[in-house]
Design an enzyme around this catalytic site. Sequence first.
Site, PDB file in Angstrom:
ATOM      1  N   ARG A  57      17.113 -57.118  27.722  1.00  0.00           N
ATOM      2  CA  ARG A  57      15.668 -57.248  27.666  1.00  0.00           C
ATOM      3  C   ARG A  57      15.039 -55.870  27.907  1.00  0.00           C
ATOM      4  O   ARG A  57      15.542 -55.066  28.691  1.00  0.00           O
ATOM      5  CB  ARG A  57      15.256 -58.205  28.770  1.00  0.00           C
ATOM      6  CG  ARG A  57      13.779 -58.526  28.848  1.00  0.00           C
ATOM      7  CD  ARG A  57      13.316 -59.349  27.700  1.00  0.00           C
ATOM      8  NE  ARG A  57      12.027 -59.971  27.954  1.00  0.00           N
ATOM      9  CZ  ARG A  57      11.282 -60.509  27.001  1.00  0.00           C
ATOM     10  NH1 ARG A  57      11.686 -60.507  25.746  1.00  0.00           N
ATOM     11  NH2 ARG A  57      10.143 -61.075  27.286  1.00  0.00           N
ATOM     12  N   THR A  89      10.683 -63.764  15.808  1.00  0.00           N
ATOM     13  CA  THR A  89      11.830 -63.430  16.658  1.00  0.00           C
ATOM     14  C   THR A  89      12.971 -63.948  15.836  1.00  0.00           C
ATOM     15  O   THR A  89      12.733 -64.623  14.834  1.00  0.00           O
ATOM     16  CB  THR A  89      11.722 -64.163  18.021  1.00  0.00           C
ATOM     17  OG1 THR A  89      10.739 -63.532  18.811  1.00  0.00           O
ATOM     18  CG2 THR A  89      13.017 -64.184  18.809  1.00  0.00           C
ATOM     19  N   ASN A 107       9.171 -58.964  19.793  1.00  0.00           N
ATOM     20  CA  ASN A 107       8.094 -59.841  20.230  1.00  0.00           C
ATOM     21  C   ASN A 107       7.318 -60.336  19.010  1.00  0.00           C
ATOM     22  O   ASN A 107       7.812 -61.171  18.282  1.00  0.00           O
ATOM     23  CB  ASN A 107       7.180 -59.210  21.278  1.00  0.00           C
ATOM     24  CG  ASN A 107       6.284 -60.252  21.938  1.00  0.00           C
ATOM     25  OD1 ASN A 107       6.625 -61.426  21.942  1.00  0.00           O
ATOM     26  ND2 ASN A 107       5.154 -59.840  22.475  1.00  0.00           N
ATOM     27  N   ASP A 165       4.582 -59.786  27.156  1.00  0.00           N
ATOM     28  CA  ASP A 165       5.225 -60.932  27.810  1.00  0.00           C
ATOM     29  C   ASP A 165       5.046 -60.902  29.331  1.00  0.00           C
ATOM     30  O   ASP A 165       5.374 -61.869  30.018  1.00  0.00           O
ATOM     31  CB  ASP A 165       6.712 -60.992  27.459  1.00  0.00           C
ATOM     32  CG  ASP A 165       6.958 -61.741  26.155  1.00  0.00           C
ATOM     33  OD1 ASP A 165       6.016 -62.372  25.646  1.00  0.00           O
ATOM     34  OD2 ASP A 165       8.090 -61.694  25.632  1.00  0.00           O
ATOM     35  N   SER A 169      10.827 -63.867  29.596  1.00  0.00           N
ATOM     36  CA  SER A 169      11.011 -64.292  28.206  1.00  0.00           C
ATOM     37  C   SER A 169      11.134 -65.817  28.130  1.00  0.00           C
ATOM     38  O   SER A 169      11.408 -66.481  29.129  1.00  0.00           O
ATOM     39  CB  SER A 169      12.297 -63.654  27.672  1.00  0.00           C
ATOM     40  OG  SER A 169      12.607 -64.152  26.400  1.00  0.00           O
ATOM     41  N   GLY A 227      10.034 -68.381  18.214  1.00  0.00           N
ATOM     42  CA  GLY A 227       8.854 -69.240  18.322  1.00  0.00           C
ATOM     43  C   GLY A 227       8.045 -69.069  19.586  1.00  0.00           C
ATOM     44  O   GLY A 227       7.283 -69.967  19.955  1.00  0.00           O
ATOM     45  N   GLY A 228       8.207 -67.920  20.263  1.00  0.00           N
ATOM     46  CA  GLY A 228       7.391 -67.655  21.446  1.00  0.00           C
ATOM     47  C   GLY A 228       7.541 -68.773  22.460  1.00  0.00           C
ATOM     48  O   GLY A 228       8.657 -69.190  22.798  1.00  0.00           O
TER      49      GLY A 228
END
Length: 568
Positions: A94, A378, A398, A420, A449, A470-471
């Site tokens: 990350r 993503t 993102n 985020d 995340s 898909g967030g």
Amino acid sequence: MKIICTLFITIIFSAAALATQPSIYGENGVVVAHDLEACEAGIEILKKGGNAVDAAVAVSYALAVTHPQAGNIGGGGFMLIHMADGQKVAIDYREMAPGQAHRDMFLDDSGKVVPQLSVRGGLAVGVPGTVAGLQLALDKHGSMERKKVMKPAIKLAQKGFTIPYDLAYSFGWLNKAAEGFDETRRIFCRDGEIYMPGETFKQPDLAKTLKLIQKKGNAGFYTGPVAEAMVKSSSKYGGKISSQDLMNYTAKIRKPVIGNYRGLEVISMPPPSSGGIALISMLNMMEPMVFDSVGWHSAQHIQMIAEVEKRAYADRSVWLGDSDYFDVPQDKLLSKEYATLRMADYDSLTITPSDSIYPLNDKDLAGIELIGQESEETTHFSVVDKWGNAVSVTTTLNWSFGSYVTVDGFGFLLNNEMDDFSSKPGEPNSFGLIGNEANAIEPKKRMLSSMTPTILAQDGKVVLIVGAPGGSTIITTVLQVIHNMVDFGMPVHDAVNVPRFHHQWRPDVIHYGPGSISPDTMVLLEAMGYELVPRYGYGEVNAISRDKIFGGWVGAPDLKTASHGAAY
Ligand code: DON
């Protein structure tokens, strides 16, 4: 006439489905990913004797070439590995906040969040992790040299590939959206002479960067000319990333979170993702529920799942963040006892309004609205090899094309992952997700995340590899695929391709994909007090499951987004 129309539509639909490979079967290896070229890169490595981790690294680099909306070297991600010998490993690459980041960096003098500051331009960029993460995966669990696994990606960048319709469309969209980001428009939009579907897209600058990484590993990216150019390009757009930040970036090995749902082991991503904990916590809340006589996507069914989802997302907003910086009560959130407690106020006949599901005693989070949405991207891919090693990877910049900052002369985009973080406690980010202290900005911290690469096993053997983009909807998407298979007996292909719905506590609405909820079911839900809002673009699930009849593996690409798979 009606019958003829229906027949016609069915034929068109079937033809489209066939063109995008409905499901793929293989006994020696399967890869399911957004682009066919990336799947083929993985299969090429498997055929040369590589294992699933080698193939996953090859697929990741290939997606950085063929899927620039989300595939990346300027972003980050998570890799979940289940080796055939039973080892379970989560690799965290990350992005990190730069050393100069601070809690109020996206607020104006009056303490208000400055719109778009965390979304576009240099300040939106987190220190990229992908290159370090892929190297760590290869070092610990791969069997091939970096030189070999990067070859397919370099070839794709040098020789080019045919631009599919969806990519040409995205480039056209970017051409307008990225005004002022000249290098981005030069590389991806040919300075305004947009690419047509079917043209060949070559990326010589990216090929040069990939070759440097191929030759020097992390040093080729985090130090030297690429690193210098990253610092310069981000600072040109107001960014604060330093060469020190890049040099100090480390990918981390983490212990996956593990739960159990109706006898299946659920292995998923720990913090800094909220995905694994929220997924297992939701499954725990669902376990006492009986679905035998419940109609799929009936009002009763949607009420059950929406109430579970709400509670988990309320907890997410307060208790989840980078566990190196915040004491996440992981054991508690993962326990079956906590799930029972959390569902104590659940009533199978009515709605529990989000206002009364405050995360524990935090009552300050009411009345927050979801802000405007735009195209999001993503990417998730799944890999399995002939030994039964399984890899589940979700990776991202993102939003689609990240911060819009392309590194001058090196052909790759930088992420906008700083969004985020919770820019201000209690305020929603661009996914409408609310965060608090746990996810406040701190130098070198990793932003929370929702990415949920997940593997299910039975008696120690992998049975499902799954994940999605898909967030904020990622976690409920993965939940519904598992739920469709386990509780409704759907084969993986159906479980992936049926429509979905989503509740994230705030805003207090059920989002639903096209065809997900019938009009008369909506009437029943509305009578219970639910507000329903249509939502397009439910995450592209790319899953693989063990085939019970033939013993091999079935790859299930998401047909809603024309995803792909390859097998041998
Ligand atoms: O890590 C996260 O949860 C987000 N950055 C993922 C973004 C995303 O999935 C965008 N759209 N599909």
